[in-house]
Write an enzyme that holds these catalytic residues in place. Sequence first.
Site, PDB file in Angstrom:
ATOM      1  N   GLU A 194      30.551  54.314  85.989  1.00  0.00           N
ATOM      2  CA  GLU A 194      28.791  54.534  86.067  1.00  0.00           C
ATOM      3  C   GLU A 194      28.294  55.810  85.623  1.00  0.00           C
ATOM      4  O   GLU A 194      28.870  56.862  85.855  1.00  0.00           O
ATOM      5  CB  GLU A 194      28.674  54.350  87.489  1.00  0.00           C
ATOM      6  CG  GLU A 194      27.136  54.741  88.144  1.00  0.00           C
ATOM      7  CD  GLU A 194      27.121  54.390  89.595  1.00  0.00           C
ATOM      8  OE1 GLU A 194      26.059  54.748  89.853  1.00  0.00           O
ATOM      9  OE2 GLU A 194      28.217  54.520  90.306  1.00  0.00           O
ATOM     10  N   CYS A 244      28.305  49.744  90.909  1.00  0.00           N
ATOM     11  CA  CYS A 244      28.729  50.523  92.085  1.00  0.00           C
ATOM     12  C   CYS A 244      27.868  49.852  93.317  1.00  0.00           C
ATOM     13  O   CYS A 244      28.688  48.885  93.858  1.00  0.00           O
ATOM     14  CB  CYS A 244      28.433  51.995  92.086  1.00  0.00           C
ATOM     15  SG  CYS A 244      29.258  53.184  93.103  1.00  0.00           S
ATOM     16  N   LYS A 251      20.992  48.563  87.288  1.00  0.00           N
ATOM     17  CA  LYS A 251      21.579  48.621  88.943  1.00  0.00           C
ATOM     18  C   LYS A 251      20.545  48.196  89.815  1.00  0.00           C
ATOM     19  O   LYS A 251      19.355  48.760  89.653  1.00  0.00           O
ATOM     20  CB  LYS A 251      22.155  50.115  89.191  1.00  0.00           C
ATOM     21  CG  LYS A 251      22.700  50.117  90.285  1.00  0.00           C
ATOM     22  CD  LYS A 251      23.316  51.520  90.718  1.00  0.00           C
ATOM     23  CE  LYS A 251      24.110  51.762  92.151  1.00  0.00           C
ATOM     24  NZ  LYS A 251      24.706  53.155  92.106  1.00  0.00           N
TER      25      LYS A 251
END
Length: 573
Positions: free
Chosen positions: A46, A151, A114
């Site tokens: 990330e 994540c 994300k």
Amino acid sequence: MGVAKLRVALCQINSVVGDISGNSQQVMKWLNAAEKAGCDAALFPELALVGYPPEDLLLKRKFVEQSRSVMETVAAASGSCVAVVGFVDTDTAGKCWNSAGIAAQGQLHKVYHKRELPNYGVFDERRYFQAGDGQAGLYEVAGVQVGVVICEDAWVANGPMTQLAEAGAKVLFCLNASPYHANKAAQRQTVVQQRAAETGCDIVYVNLVGGQDELVFDGSSLVMSAQGEVVAQALSFREQMLIAEINVCCDSKIPASPKLATQPAPPQRLRLAPHSAVDTQVNSVAPRLSRLDEQYEALVLATADYVHKNGFSEVGIGLSGGIDSSLVAVIAMDALSANHVHGVLMPSRYSSDHSLNDARTLCDNLGIEHRIIPLELGHQAFLDMLAPSFEGLEPDLTEENMQARIRGTLLMALSNKFGWLILTTGNKSENAVGYSTLYGDTAGAYAVIKDLWKTQVYEFARHRNQRAKQSLIPQNVLTKPPSAELRPNQRDDQCLPPYEVLDPLLEAYVEDDLTPADLCQQGFDKELVHQITTLVDRAEFKRRQNPPGVRITAKAFGRDRRLPITNRYRGAN
């Protein structure tokens, strides 16, 4: 029932925050290695191109634009191995997203944003990023439909991962910058197992490694089968390209789960030239470190990266002959090698002979250079200068703190002259109750053991001696009563309860957020609770001025625990 084989490189790299050009060079180097190894895809952590966390650099428009531009440069350098790279995406309106770029054959084919933005503990992502809409998370590579998440997306039950599986994904790629704290690797593995059970997918989980100010990232990247078994595991606290081969059952069905409102776009097929397999180790599983080794390696890596990433090579440490400075010196030696560590012994009129001898022995055992600078000339000069102002007043804490501040001044002078980065030696117990001297033993740049309770300091020191199979830290340091030696016959237990009593109380108050009333209900002595919690609350102003240090618990002083300095709440009732 069709079976496809997917070869994936988990590129566990150590990015540097803000070094977008340097990070991109690393990504392209590792991507090239993955292609040579015959990999179908290479995953990077990330925000690999900008480092994590970039914090308010994200408020700088040119920084965000450069991240997008460099992602396109990386994409242009891509070949038949699909690159999945974390970066910051932006638009013409100035919005930005925590993103994954999917590139192959010289093109940036897709960008996934994300969806789940953490805003707790050490995370502040909603301050900077827009949440993604779930589009562009699905694509096809080597005949396998793959979903991409980032994540926090993986920590939500029946969330983005489940949605991608319902849309047809057989393998899920997860890019992460998941910071370390004790037991975090086991916690992550449990979460990934839960997502594998929910989705029926194999999960490829790549994590960042390295130190960044207070945070340290352990890597520990892994591949989890749909059956919840770890089939490949990277090393902890080391850069590594872990290569995994996944046999994907393309006709498998996922268990039923709730439908989500937004569905990803149909998968884009990336037309890749067939790879010839290269003879290299695949699906290796690194052994798990013990609890103490894991935490110790976190301290070592964080210290090394803080020093080197900030442009230093040498460190200086004030060595008292006590347990705290001894442990810091050993960690520094392990992080930087002995020839880059410089010990400074600064005995005062109250220093015992054994403390000076213990500090000398430590330096000899570690092979580090040291010098002795007695305080007496400076101490007496300060007393003489202040004598007219202090006339008629009895000596007290003022004169004790003066010695610590002289030591801080000497260390900073050596830092300025020789370019040393000064490591401070305070532990979490002392930081909690304010048992330190502002501008004295808190003077320096990095607090290596600021998140270790005093009882843990002893535990780590004994453990490091056991690893070395010799007493690197002299036995006398481990057995003598701790003392600041700022007055005759001084011991810590004259001001504080024994650390075996103090530390559990502090841990409950600081890390578990219990009130004094809660602590009394748990059986702690009421008078002791009042004394210690008052010390903790009053010391907040000191902690705000202390240097940063590595975080190894789930709640460290600094990014995790943010209390007002001006504060009358005591929680007595």
